[in-house]
Design an enzyme around this catalytic site. Structure first.
Site, PDB file in Angstrom:
ATOM      1  N   TYR A  89       0.717  -1.006   0.157  1.00 42.08           N
ATOM      2  CA  TYR A  89      -0.010   0.084   0.086  1.00 42.08           C
ATOM      3  C   TYR A  89       0.810   1.321  -0.571  1.00 42.08           C
ATOM      4  O   TYR A  89       0.319   2.322   0.266  1.00 42.08           O
ATOM      5  CB  TYR A  89      -1.065   0.149   1.542  1.00 42.08           C
TER       6      TYR A  89
ATOM      7  N   LYS B 153       5.288 -13.912   5.333  1.00 38.02           N
ATOM      8  CA  LYS B 153       5.379 -15.040   3.822  1.00 38.02           C
ATOM      9  C   LYS B 153       6.235 -14.977   4.323  1.00 38.02           C
ATOM     10  O   LYS B 153       6.659 -14.482   2.611  1.00 38.02           O
ATOM     11  CB  LYS B 153       4.264 -14.872   3.259  1.00 38.02           C
TER      12      LYS B 153
ATOM     13  N   ASP C 195      -0.995 -17.049   4.473  1.00 40.08           N
ATOM     14  CA  ASP C 195      -2.248 -17.690   3.677  1.00 40.08           C
ATOM     15  C   ASP C 195      -2.569 -19.380   4.919  1.00 40.08           C
ATOM     16  O   ASP C 195      -3.796 -19.430   4.910  1.00 40.08           O
ATOM     17  CB  ASP C 195      -1.695 -18.750   3.059  1.00 40.08           C
TER      18      ASP C 195
ATOM     19  N   ASP D 101      -5.159  -6.025   6.291  1.00 44.79           N
ATOM     20  CA  ASP D 101      -6.296  -5.727   5.518  1.00 44.79           C
ATOM     21  C   ASP D 101      -7.173  -7.319   5.036  1.00 44.79           C
ATOM     22  O   ASP D 101      -8.534  -7.387   5.610  1.00 44.79           O
ATOM     23  CB  ASP D 101      -6.057  -4.840   4.547  1.00 44.79           C
TER      24      ASP D 101
ATOM     25  N   ASP E  21     -11.143  -8.476   7.482  1.00 44.53           N
ATOM     26  CA  ASP E  21     -12.474  -8.705   6.898  1.00 44.53           C
ATOM     27  C   ASP E  21     -12.693 -10.539   7.150  1.00 44.53           C
ATOM     28  O   ASP E  21     -14.115 -10.751   6.874  1.00 44.53           O
ATOM     29  CB  ASP E  21     -11.767  -8.183   5.008  1.00 44.53           C
TER      30      ASP E  21
END
Ligand code: ATP
Length: 326
Positions: free
Chosen positions: A120, A167, A199, A223, A227
């Site tokens: 971002y 990751k 993941d 983010d 969610d």
């Protein structure tokens, strides 16, 4: 002491849930002076700028900002606003409330998301026709800041489990640095923590959210995982967030402008009101923050409820019920 609060409703349901939060703050009651600012798609159309300088100044000068939602212009509004208030940490609690049909009722998680860099950072380019790149920025300084914030948050809020999401097996250099720095912060504090590939973590969070407490994440992972956690507890209408910096902070629901339901008066105001409760805590009104959370929890349990939670009440009816409980 009167606190000055910048209020920026933005687009879509931001225009509906922000006034709900103001009603609740006024009923809390607290000594706030609200200063209104415009931002978002409609302002872009009117003025040519999604985030006018006047709105930046209002946010910069206030003691805290309440932000609703931005639509198509989100990247031009919320990313700069987070930086105007100097926030580096995005705090996103995902808590399952009694009485709601949560997928995982035992969920009580807080994502501590790095808020300034990662993918971002906004460094994208089209190298040539059909070939694009996005530069992922991870710095030692920002990684240390978010890890220290995350371990402190866990300590101050009674969470025993800290997980560092990463990751680093694929993004060896960038997430390798993030992981190294976050682990050294944990080691320096002799804290208990786990590390998890982001993941695999997504799957484990769905199956066993009760095994997690505070999850420290790079920007995009935070983010997305928050969610996902919204889905576990009953939807985006329930998740508040705080963007915290050393001297200022901005509070906003995790949800966006929800164009599919905007203007219908049916948006769930809980996420926005719970964001306002986080603002109360931040400004030293912990008791009022607790009362607001208790009132929201009570109304979530006994109704009225908005359609996203299976009810048929509108935003105003739910807000009035919360104000009544207060
Ligand atoms: P963004 O990219 O800005 O996060 P988005 O369009 O991906 O935005 P949202 O605007 O958050 O996502 O909406 C996703 C879904 O959740 C939509 O179906 C929307 O109606 C629903 N939703 C989001 N917030 C609420 C809310 N407060 N009350 C009811 N439904 C909501």
């Amino acid at each position: 002491m009167t606190h000055e609060i910048a209020v920026i409703p933005g687009d879509g349901i931001g225009q509906e849930v922000t006034p709900a939060a103001i009603d609740v703050l006024e009923a809390a009651p607290v000594d706030f002076e609200f200063v209104h600012g415009d931002a978002g798609d409609a302002v872009l159309e009117e003025t040519g700028e999604a985030l006018p300088q006047e709105t930046r100044d209002i946010a910069a000068d206030a003691d805290a900002t309440l932000f609703g939602a931005a639509g198509e212009t989100a990247a031009d509004v919320i990313l700069p606003l987070r930086s105007v208030v100097g926030s580096f940490a995005n705090v996103r609690p995902a808590h399952a409330y009694p009485g709601l049909d949560a997928v995982q009722p035992q969920t009580d998680l807080v994502f501590i998301r790095e808020n300034t860099e990662g993918v971002y950072a906004g460094i994208e380019s089209e190298i040539t026709d059909g070939v694009t790149t996005c530069t992922r920025v991870i710095t030692e300084e920002a990684s240390r800041d978010i890890a220290e914030f995350g371990f402190d948050y866990a300590n101050q809020n009674g969470y025993d489990d800290v997980t560092i999401a990463h990751k680093a097996n694929v993004m060896r250099t960038t997430d390798g640095l993030f992981l190294d720095v976050a682990e050294s912060v944990g080691d320096e504090r002799s804290a208990d923590y786990d590390t998890a590939l982001m993941d695999a973590l997504a799957m484990h969070l769905i199956k066993h959210p009760e095994e997690y407490g505070v999850v420290i994440c790079p920007n995009l992972a935070g983010d997305m995982l928050s969610d996902l956690a919204a889905g576990l507890v009953g939807g985006l209408g329930l998740l508040p967030s705080a963007n915290v910096g050393p001297d200022n902070a901005l509070f906003e629901p995790v949800h966006g402008s929800a164009p599919d339901i905007a203007g219908q008066g049916v948006a769930n105001p809980s996420a926005m009101i719970l964001s306002a409760a986080m603002m109360l805590d931040h400004l030293g009104y912990g008791e009022e923050g607790d009362r607001v959370r208790a009132a929201v929890e009570d109304v979530l349990d006994s109704g009225p409820r908005t359609p996203d939670l299976g009810g048929d009440a509108g935003t105003e009816a739910v807000t009035d019920a919360i104000v009544d409980r207060l």
